[in-house]
Design a protein around this motif. Structure first.
Motif, PDB file in Angstrom:
ATOM      1  N   LEU A 119      -3.750   0.405 -10.473  1.00 15.49           N
ATOM      2  CA  LEU A 119      -4.213   1.755 -10.157  1.00 15.49           C
ATOM      3  C   LEU A 119      -5.350   1.711  -9.144  1.00 15.49           C
ATOM      4  O   LEU A 119      -5.430   2.560  -8.254  1.00 15.49           O
ATOM      5  N   LEU A 125       5.876   6.639  -9.650  1.00 16.97           N
ATOM      6  CA  LEU A 125       4.485   7.105  -9.563  1.00 16.97           C
ATOM      7  C   LEU A 125       3.638   6.150  -8.724  1.00 16.97           C
ATOM      8  O   LEU A 125       2.777   6.585  -7.952  1.00 16.97           O
ATOM      9  N   GLN A 126       3.875   4.849  -8.872  1.00 20.31           N
ATOM     10  CA  GLN A 126       3.129   3.880  -8.069  1.00 20.31           C
ATOM     11  C   GLN A 126       3.458   4.028  -6.581  1.00 20.31           C
ATOM     12  O   GLN A 126       2.577   3.926  -5.727  1.00 20.31           O
ATOM     13  N   ALA A 136      -3.933   1.125  -5.730  1.00 18.16           N
ATOM     14  CA  ALA A 136      -3.264   2.311  -5.178  1.00 18.16           C
ATOM     15  C   ALA A 136      -4.270   3.325  -4.654  1.00 18.16           C
ATOM     16  O   ALA A 136      -3.932   4.158  -3.823  1.00 18.16           O
ATOM     17  N   GLY A 137      -5.519   3.236  -5.131  1.00 11.55           N
ATOM     18  CA  GLY A 137      -6.480   4.274  -4.801  1.00 11.55           C
ATOM     19  C   GLY A 137      -7.205   4.117  -3.492  1.00 11.55           C
ATOM     20  O   GLY A 137      -7.411   5.083  -2.776  1.00 11.55           O
ATOM     21  N   ARG A 146       1.636   7.132  -5.315  1.00  7.53           N
ATOM     22  CA  ARG A 146       0.189   6.900  -5.188  1.00  7.53           C
ATOM     23  C   ARG A 146      -0.140   6.152  -3.904  1.00  7.53           C
ATOM     24  O   ARG A 146      -1.214   6.306  -3.345  1.00  7.53           O
ATOM     25  N   ARG A 147       0.770   5.311  -3.458  1.00  7.86           N
ATOM     26  CA  ARG A 147       0.523   4.516  -2.249  1.00  7.86           C
ATOM     27  C   ARG A 147       0.983   5.224  -0.978  1.00  7.86           C
ATOM     28  O   ARG A 147       0.847   4.688   0.112  1.00  7.86           O
ATOM     29  N   ASN A 148       1.563   6.400  -1.124  1.00  6.22           N
ATOM     30  CA  ASN A 148       2.042   7.193   0.017  1.00  6.22           C
ATOM     31  C   ASN A 148       3.057   6.440   0.870  1.00  6.22           C
ATOM     32  O   ASN A 148       3.054   6.532   2.089  1.00  6.22           O
TER      33      ASN A 148
END
Length: 178
Positions: free
Chosen positions: A159, A28-29, A162-163, A32-34
């Protein structure tokens, strides 16, 4: 009959549950970072470290073998982190692909120099979850528990990082890098 099957697969199934739990979080991490293929590139760099350790005469599961693997993985992670600065001239996905191909080619070249190269490659690619022991499972649970607890404690900065770019700057402040 069913009891025999359950006795045979109980430890491998428990190991699979432990692996799935922590690796889902890491996946998932990554999403989130593509940087979807960064995990594959780091895994290949890690395999290169293990291969170099074996060719240097260390057992794969020895402290020295783990040290080689950790050092190579940390170097790969630093390269991937540094590649963010190249984003204007080179796409990060291209850099990840180049790192993966380089690590794969280097692994093949290093293995070629090993007297038991074919057996080493087979052992690294196949794995052995069906032969996991209770002691190994306990080590996995403790290690992944520590890693999971650490990630839980710093989840908000992770998080945030990552955003957005601001979140990454905040993460740098949290870690004392800025």
């Amino acid at each position: 009959m069913v009891e025999d099957v359950l006795a045979f697969v109980a430890l491998p199934l428990a190991a699979a549950v432990v692996f799935t739990g922590i690796h889902t979080w890491f996946g998932l991490q990554v999403l989130r970072r593509n940087v979807v293929f960064a995990d594959l590139a780091l895994a290949q760099v890690s395999a290169l470290g293990a291969t170099v350790a074996v060719v240097a005469g260390h057992a794969v599961q020895s402290p020295a073998g783990y040290a080689y693997t950790l050092a190579f993985t940390a170097a790969g992670a630093l390269l991937l982190t540094a590649s963010r600065g190249l984003a204007r001239s080179v796409r990060q996905e291209a850099f990840i692909g180049v790192l993966y191909v380089f690590a794969t080619a280097a692994t093949v070249l290093v293995v070629d120099r090993s007297p038991q190269s074919a057996e080493h490659v087979k052992k690294m690619l196949v794995g052995g979850i069906l032969s996991v022991t209770g002691d190994e499972l306990l080590k996995f649970v403790v290690l992944y528990g520590i890693v999971g607890a650490f990630h839980w404690l710093i989840r908000r900065p992770l998080l945030a990082a990552a955003g957005s770019d601001d979140g990454r700057k905040d993460m740098g402040k949290f870690l004392g890098w800025t």
